[in-house]
Motif scaffolding. Sequence first.
Motif, PDB file in Angstrom:
ATOM      1  N   SER A 202      -5.018  -1.250  51.808  1.00 46.04           N
ATOM      2  CA  SER A 202      -3.609  -1.255  51.835  1.00 46.04           C
ATOM      3  C   SER A 202      -3.139   0.244  51.882  1.00 46.04           C
ATOM      4  O   SER A 202      -3.535   1.194  51.253  1.00 46.04           O
ATOM      5  N   ASP A 203      -1.852   0.370  52.426  1.00 46.21           N
ATOM      6  CA  ASP A 203      -1.306   1.832  52.514  1.00 46.21           C
ATOM      7  C   ASP A 203      -0.718   1.944  50.857  1.00 46.21           C
ATOM      8  O   ASP A 203       0.170   0.885  50.325  1.00 46.21           O
ATOM      9  N   SER A 204      -0.560   3.170  50.566  1.00 48.57           N
ATOM     10  CA  SER A 204       0.230   3.360  49.134  1.00 48.57           C
ATOM     11  C   SER A 204       1.297   3.554  49.561  1.00 48.57           C
ATOM     12  O   SER A 204       2.053   3.919  50.543  1.00 48.57           O
ATOM     13  N   GLN A 205       2.212   2.744  48.630  1.00 48.67           N
ATOM     14  CA  GLN A 205       3.671   2.934  48.778  1.00 48.67           C
ATOM     15  C   GLN A 205       4.492   3.899  48.034  1.00 48.67           C
ATOM     16  O   GLN A 205       5.586   4.002  47.703  1.00 48.67           O
ATOM     17  N   ASP A 206       3.755   4.604  47.146  1.00 52.87           N
ATOM     18  CA  ASP A 206       4.505   5.331  45.965  1.00 52.87           C
ATOM     19  C   ASP A 206       3.939   6.809  46.453  1.00 52.87           C
ATOM     20  O   ASP A 206       2.987   7.175  46.959  1.00 52.87           O
ATOM     21  N   ILE A 207       4.524   7.717  45.617  1.00 56.60           N
ATOM     22  CA  ILE A 207       4.267   9.078  45.693  1.00 56.60           C
ATOM     23  C   ILE A 207       2.833   9.090  44.831  1.00 56.60           C
ATOM     24  O   ILE A 207       2.495   8.711  43.813  1.00 56.60           O
ATOM     25  N   CYS A 208       2.019   9.865  45.574  1.00 54.44           N
ATOM     26  CA  CYS A 208       0.514   9.709  45.025  1.00 54.44           C
ATOM     27  C   CYS A 208       0.394   9.955  43.483  1.00 54.44           C
ATOM     28  O   CYS A 208      -0.594   9.176  42.974  1.00 54.44           O
ATOM     29  N   PHE A 209       1.046  11.105  42.725  1.00 51.48           N
ATOM     30  CA  PHE A 209       0.686  11.136  41.438  1.00 51.48           C
ATOM     31  C   PHE A 209       1.659  10.344  40.559  1.00 51.48           C
ATOM     32  O   PHE A 209       1.847  10.702  39.332  1.00 51.48           O
ATOM     33  N   VAL A 210       2.579   9.546  41.227  1.00 53.72           N
ATOM     34  CA  VAL A 210       3.616   8.706  40.639  1.00 53.72           C
ATOM     35  C   VAL A 210       3.031   7.075  40.299  1.00 53.72           C
ATOM     36  O   VAL A 210       3.373   6.599  41.210  1.00 53.72           O
ATOM     37  N   PRO A 211       2.343   6.733  39.373  1.00 54.07           N
ATOM     38  CA  PRO A 211       1.673   5.354  39.308  1.00 54.07           C
ATOM     39  C   PRO A 211       2.841   4.426  39.211  1.00 54.07           C
ATOM     40  O   PRO A 211       3.850   4.611  38.269  1.00 54.07           O
ATOM     41  N   GLU A 212       3.090   3.366  40.196  1.00 52.91           N
ATOM     42  CA  GLU A 212       3.962   2.409  40.166  1.00 52.91           C
ATOM     43  C   GLU A 212       5.290   2.605  40.193  1.00 52.91           C
ATOM     44  O   GLU A 212       6.307   2.109  39.794  1.00 52.91           O
ATOM     45  N   GLY A 213       5.398   3.974  40.859  1.00 54.84           N
ATOM     46  CA  GLY A 213       6.819   4.465  41.051  1.00 54.84           C
ATOM     47  C   GLY A 213       7.590   4.869  39.870  1.00 54.84           C
ATOM     48  O   GLY A 213       8.767   5.278  39.779  1.00 54.84           O
ATOM     49  N   LYS A 214       6.750   5.017  38.699  1.00 54.69           N
ATOM     50  CA  LYS A 214       7.632   5.526  37.471  1.00 54.69           C
ATOM     51  C   LYS A 214       7.613   7.019  37.257  1.00 54.69           C
ATOM     52  O   LYS A 214       6.856   7.638  36.559  1.00 54.69           O
ATOM     53  N   TYR A 215       8.543   7.414  38.326  1.00 55.77           N
ATOM     54  CA  TYR A 215       8.549   8.846  38.190  1.00 55.77           C
ATOM     55  C   TYR A 215       9.279   9.573  36.989  1.00 55.77           C
ATOM     56  O   TYR A 215       8.856  10.816  36.794  1.00 55.77           O
ATOM     57  N   VAL A 216      10.135   8.784  36.208  1.00 53.72           N
ATOM     58  CA  VAL A 216      10.554   9.309  35.030  1.00 53.72           C
ATOM     59  C   VAL A 216       9.678   9.705  34.146  1.00 53.72           C
ATOM     60  O   VAL A 216       9.842  10.645  33.352  1.00 53.72           O
ATOM     61  N   ASP A 217       8.557   8.704  33.919  1.00 55.05           N
ATOM     62  CA  ASP A 217       7.390   9.044  32.906  1.00 55.05           C
ATOM     63  C   ASP A 217       6.825  10.458  33.372  1.00 55.05           C
ATOM     64  O   ASP A 217       6.441  11.082  32.483  1.00 55.05           O
ATOM     65  N   VAL A 218       6.695  10.843  34.685  1.00 58.00           N
ATOM     66  CA  VAL A 218       5.786  12.038  35.223  1.00 58.00           C
ATOM     67  C   VAL A 218       6.868  13.053  34.948  1.00 58.00           C
ATOM     68  O   VAL A 218       6.473  14.254  34.471  1.00 58.00           O
ATOM     69  N   VAL A 219       8.270  13.110  34.975  1.00 56.15           N
ATOM     70  CA  VAL A 219       9.270  14.212  34.892  1.00 56.15           C
ATOM     71  C   VAL A 219       9.185  14.533  33.168  1.00 56.15           C
ATOM     72  O   VAL A 219       9.301  15.585  32.734  1.00 56.15           O
ATOM     73  N   GLU A 220       9.211  13.526  32.479  1.00 54.63           N
ATOM     74  CA  GLU A 220       9.335  13.640  31.106  1.00 54.63           C
ATOM     75  C   GLU A 220       8.135  14.323  30.350  1.00 54.63           C
ATOM     76  O   GLU A 220       8.110  14.988  29.530  1.00 54.63           O
ATOM     77  N   LYS A 221       6.853  13.999  31.129  1.00 50.33           N
ATOM     78  CA  LYS A 221       5.860  14.514  30.693  1.00 50.33           C
ATOM     79  C   LYS A 221       5.695  16.077  30.930  1.00 50.33           C
ATOM     80  O   LYS A 221       5.285  17.011  30.035  1.00 50.33           O
ATOM     81  N   LEU A 222       6.341  16.441  32.060  1.00 50.79           N
ATOM     82  CA  LEU A 222       6.221  17.519  32.435  1.00 50.79           C
ATOM     83  C   LEU A 222       7.419  18.471  32.209  1.00 50.79           C
ATOM     84  O   LEU A 222       7.386  19.899  31.774  1.00 50.79           O
ATOM     85  N   ARG A 223       8.510  18.082  31.628  1.00 51.03           N
ATOM     86  CA  ARG A 223       9.733  18.461  31.124  1.00 51.03           C
ATOM     87  C   ARG A 223      10.396  17.803  29.979  1.00 51.03           C
ATOM     88  O   ARG A 223      11.162  16.961  30.083  1.00 51.03           O
ATOM     89  N   PRO A 224       9.520  17.813  28.889  1.00 50.93           N
ATOM     90  CA  PRO A 224       9.834  17.293  27.595  1.00 50.93           C
ATOM     91  C   PRO A 224      11.197  17.389  27.255  1.00 50.93           C
ATOM     92  O   PRO A 224      11.802  18.515  27.402  1.00 50.93           O
ATOM     93  N   GLY A 225      12.075  16.332  26.840  1.00 51.38           N
ATOM     94  CA  GLY A 225      13.683  16.512  26.710  1.00 51.38           C
ATOM     95  C   GLY A 225      14.538  16.339  27.829  1.00 51.38           C
ATOM     96  O   GLY A 225      15.714  16.497  27.636  1.00 51.38           O
ATOM     97  N   SER A 226      13.835  16.071  29.052  1.00 53.19           N
ATOM     98  CA  SER A 226      14.843  16.069  30.089  1.00 53.19           C
ATOM     99  C   SER A 226      15.666  15.008  30.276  1.00 53.19           C
ATOM    100  O   SER A 226      16.628  14.855  30.933  1.00 53.19           O
ATOM    101  N   LEU A 227      15.638  13.717  29.428  1.00 55.89           N
ATOM    102  CA  LEU A 227      16.308  12.810  29.184  1.00 55.89           C
ATOM    103  C   LEU A 227      17.521  12.919  28.586  1.00 55.89           C
ATOM    104  O   LEU A 227      17.669  12.559  27.289  1.00 55.89           O
ATOM    105  N   GLU A 228      18.367  13.742  28.820  1.00 51.87           N
ATOM    106  CA  GLU A 228      19.518  14.106  28.095  1.00 51.87           C
ATOM    107  C   GLU A 228      20.657  13.144  28.439  1.00 51.87           C
ATOM    108  O   GLU A 228      21.056  12.862  29.547  1.00 51.87           O
ATOM    109  N   ALA A 229      21.362  12.585  27.271  1.00 59.46           N
ATOM    110  CA  ALA A 229      22.495  11.669  27.811  1.00 59.46           C
ATOM    111  C   ALA A 229      23.679  12.055  28.145  1.00 59.46           C
ATOM    112  O   ALA A 229      23.919  13.505  27.991  1.00 59.46           O
ATOM    113  N   GLY A 230      24.603  11.665  28.702  1.00 62.57           N
ATOM    114  CA  GLY A 230      25.815  12.297  29.316  1.00 62.57           C
ATOM    115  C   GLY A 230      26.606  11.126  29.654  1.00 62.57           C
ATOM    116  O   GLY A 230      26.419   9.953  29.476  1.00 62.57           O
TER     117      GLY A 230
END
Length: 368
Positions: A202-230
């Motif tokens: 089957s064709d991949s439906q996600d960005i290759c390095f973002v498992p199951e479309g969970k891009y927030v996990d990747v961003v948080e890993k690379l930029r800790p603290g990026s989940l700032e409330a507002g």
Amino acid sequence: MNSLFIDKAPEDTRVIVAMSGGVDSSVTAAMLKEEGYDVVGVTLQLYDHGEAVCRPNTCCAGRDIYDARRVADQIGIPHYVLDYEEVFKRDVMEYFAETYVHGETPIPCVKCNETVKFRDLLETAKDLGGDALVTGHYVQWEMTDQGAILLRGDDHRRDQSYFMFTMTQDQADYVRFPLGGMCKDETRELAKKFGLAVASKSDSQDICFVPEGKYVDVVEKLRPGSLEAGEIVHVDGTVVGKHDGIIKYTVGQRRGLGIAWPEPLYVIKLDAENKQVIVGPKEALMEYELTINGVNWIGFTELPDEGRELVVKVRSAQPPQPATVYPLEDGRARVTLKDGYAGIAPGQACVFYEGERMLGGGWIETAA
């Protein structure tokens, strides 16, 4: 002149095929091998899913590498795996995270093409003695007296020319896209004909390095603290809610806002500096003008001051629409859209076309 428009017999033409482990690149390699070309398969080790989200061994890109190697063995071509993890992390994954943190929506596939594939892999292909670097993208390629031109894939549903807008003329001259005139069903039929092990993959439906479309996990890993409330703020200035990180939102988003309001609300803008998600009615999404930066042209270098009428795409899946492109300083341009577009997102691309030909494009900076 052979089928790749190289002035050699196929058996005297070495082609380096970028093999991802998927159906498209596997069929590309098998087709060229059947035609008698000297085919060399190359697969890039780019990332580890588990490492990307700080869960080692959860999912690894090794599965695709295994599939590429299996196909190479099956069709009888040499196959190399190159470690590009460091450059991929630096030029693609870091860009991906930084773009989200700045309230923009990235296109990592374009950045990967610009850096890893058509800069670094292309040079490796030359070092391996390749007469061309060949990929399984659905883009049409033609050689003219002025050099190669790129056109939309014949099957517009699969067309990938949008993701090639950063390519230089020299790169366009060197690459080839044998699947550009085919549709996916034809590709799969060829995979079955060749008996490839990946024929039903089957064709991949996600960005290759973002498992199951969970891009927030990747961003948080690379930029800790990026989940700032507002605050979530209506376009009229009313504070209508709270959020726990602007990286969870994209322009045009409707679902998942968690706001009770008399009318449907959409994300209109992301204000990273003030940590605000700006929302409003659907009509507030409509824009008729945008500015872009990093403008690149393929086979065309100057715009008249009065602008040039073209058709453009501001999202990969959007049909091209009429527009006028005006030159600005410092590699920027202003684009006016005849029919407007609802949901222009900074960080995405505006890609230029003249008929079926892709002329280049730029990165969306602002909409107005």
